[in-house]
Design a protein around this motif. Sequence first.
Motif, PDB file in Angstrom:
ATOM      1  N   ASN A  49       0.829  -1.217   0.000  1.00 29.54           N
ATOM      2  CA  ASN A  49       0.000   0.000   0.000  1.00 29.54           C
ATOM      3  C   ASN A  49       0.856   1.257   0.000  1.00 29.54           C
ATOM      4  O   ASN A  49       0.473   2.267  -0.605  1.00 29.54           O
ATOM      5  N   ARG A 254     -10.583  11.776  -0.535  1.00 26.83           N
ATOM      6  CA  ARG A 254     -10.991  11.222  -1.827  1.00 26.83           C
ATOM      7  C   ARG A 254     -10.680   9.731  -1.909  1.00 26.83           C
ATOM      8  O   ARG A 254     -11.483   8.939  -2.419  1.00 26.83           O
ATOM      9  N   THR A 255      -9.513   9.359  -1.401  1.00 26.38           N
ATOM     10  CA  THR A 255      -9.113   7.961  -1.456  1.00 26.38           C
ATOM     11  C   THR A 255     -10.022   7.085  -0.606  1.00 26.38           C
ATOM     12  O   THR A 255     -10.431   5.990  -1.021  1.00 26.38           O
ATOM     13  N   ALA A 256     -10.353   7.564   0.582  1.00 26.03           N
ATOM     14  CA  ALA A 256     -11.136   6.748   1.516  1.00 26.03           C
ATOM     15  C   ALA A 256     -12.617   6.705   1.178  1.00 26.03           C
ATOM     16  O   ALA A 256     -13.254   5.659   1.338  1.00 26.03           O
ATOM     17  N   SER A 259     -13.267   7.458  -3.972  1.00 26.39           N
ATOM     18  CA  SER A 259     -12.626   6.739  -5.079  1.00 26.39           C
ATOM     19  C   SER A 259     -13.431   5.530  -5.533  1.00 26.39           C
ATOM     20  O   SER A 259     -13.423   5.186  -6.717  1.00 26.39           O
ATOM     21  N   ALA A 261     -12.677   2.549  -4.919  1.00 23.85           N
ATOM     22  CA  ALA A 261     -11.753   1.429  -5.125  1.00 23.85           C
ATOM     23  C   ALA A 261     -11.959   0.382  -4.034  1.00 23.85           C
ATOM     24  O   ALA A 261     -12.273   0.706  -2.883  1.00 23.85           O
ATOM     25  N   SER A 264      -9.499   0.756  -0.988  1.00 21.41           N
ATOM     26  CA  SER A 264      -9.383   2.125  -0.492  1.00 21.41           C
ATOM     27  C   SER A 264      -8.980   2.181   0.982  1.00 21.41           C
ATOM     28  O   SER A 264      -8.292   3.108   1.405  1.00 21.41           O
ATOM     29  N   THR A 267      -4.987   1.755   1.118  1.00 20.96           N
ATOM     30  CA  THR A 267      -4.216   2.886   0.596  1.00 20.96           C
ATOM     31  C   THR A 267      -4.475   4.157   1.401  1.00 20.96           C
ATOM     32  O   THR A 267      -3.548   4.940   1.638  1.00 20.96           O
ATOM     33  N   SER A 268      -5.718   4.371   1.836  1.00 22.96           N
ATOM     34  CA  SER A 268      -5.992   5.564   2.633  1.00 22.96           C
ATOM     35  C   SER A 268      -5.324   5.468   3.995  1.00 22.96           C
ATOM     36  O   SER A 268      -4.834   6.475   4.536  1.00 22.96           O
TER      37      SER A 268
END
Length: 299
Positions: A49, A254-256, A259, A261, A264, A267-268
């Motif tokens: 990550n 945005r990532t959490a 996104s 994904a 998420s 990576t978040s």
Amino acid sequence: MRRRTSLLFVTPALLVFGVFVLYPMVTAFSYAFYSWEGTRQVGFAGITNFQALVTREPFRTDLPRALSHNLIFFAGTMLLQNTVGLGIAVLLHTRERTRRMLQTLYAMPYLVSPIVIGYLWTLLLSPAFGPVNTLLETVGLESWARPWLGDPDTALWVVVLVSVWQWIGFPVLLYGAALGGIPEELGEAARVDGASHWQAFRKVTLPLLVPAIGTVSVLTFIFAMEAFALPYAFGGSTGSPARSTDFVSLLFYRTAFDSGATDSIGTSSALATVLFLVIFGGAMLATSVLRRHERKMRA
């Protein structure tokens, strides 16, 4: 017995800190080392990550840009808050009758939520009906009127200036308290020896303010690196316009949450861990430098 009584009073605060601060930090750190499918943990991922933050889009592009905006935000607020706040505090220190009232007025903006401040200034700076551009046009400065929050060249500096306007009361109060703790005899002795007011301030008062300056600097760094509400109010979660007000906290958001994904959470969490390490490392480094400087002064 006294120690047990003291521990009894401290325990509730420690419990609150552990549940709402320490536990989320530890769990976020652990989440960063696992692979995720939605909310399901599927296995240990090591540093995968973290590698994604520097090798995978959009992180490879957005993270350096957002971090640079955080650093610019810190430099701008640090320079303006420290210098302007110190100047105001020195001026107020000589006004005994109105000092408390003026300190209260300067402190009032930071009692308001940054998100409210952001939306308020969005209205004030509106190119359609905002009073700022209207005032500039009224006094003959039409060339200065512009869409302040719609221009990538000015949007980030608007965030800096509004933040300084909101938080200027904090250094004013802190420097005011520090000035009140400096014996007036020191300045008077310097002036008796022939020093001007500026020389007395620079050679006597300013060195004694180093601990207060250090405190303001470290807290400003922490605030600047974790800033979220004000840039979100101005540019939304995407850091509009054209990512010019994008901050690391917005990239995390945005990532959490935006996104969509499947990984998420991992990576978040990695992004939050990196941000924590930057803040913690920077604060510790600044504190050690300031303490070393204080020791040299005492010697």
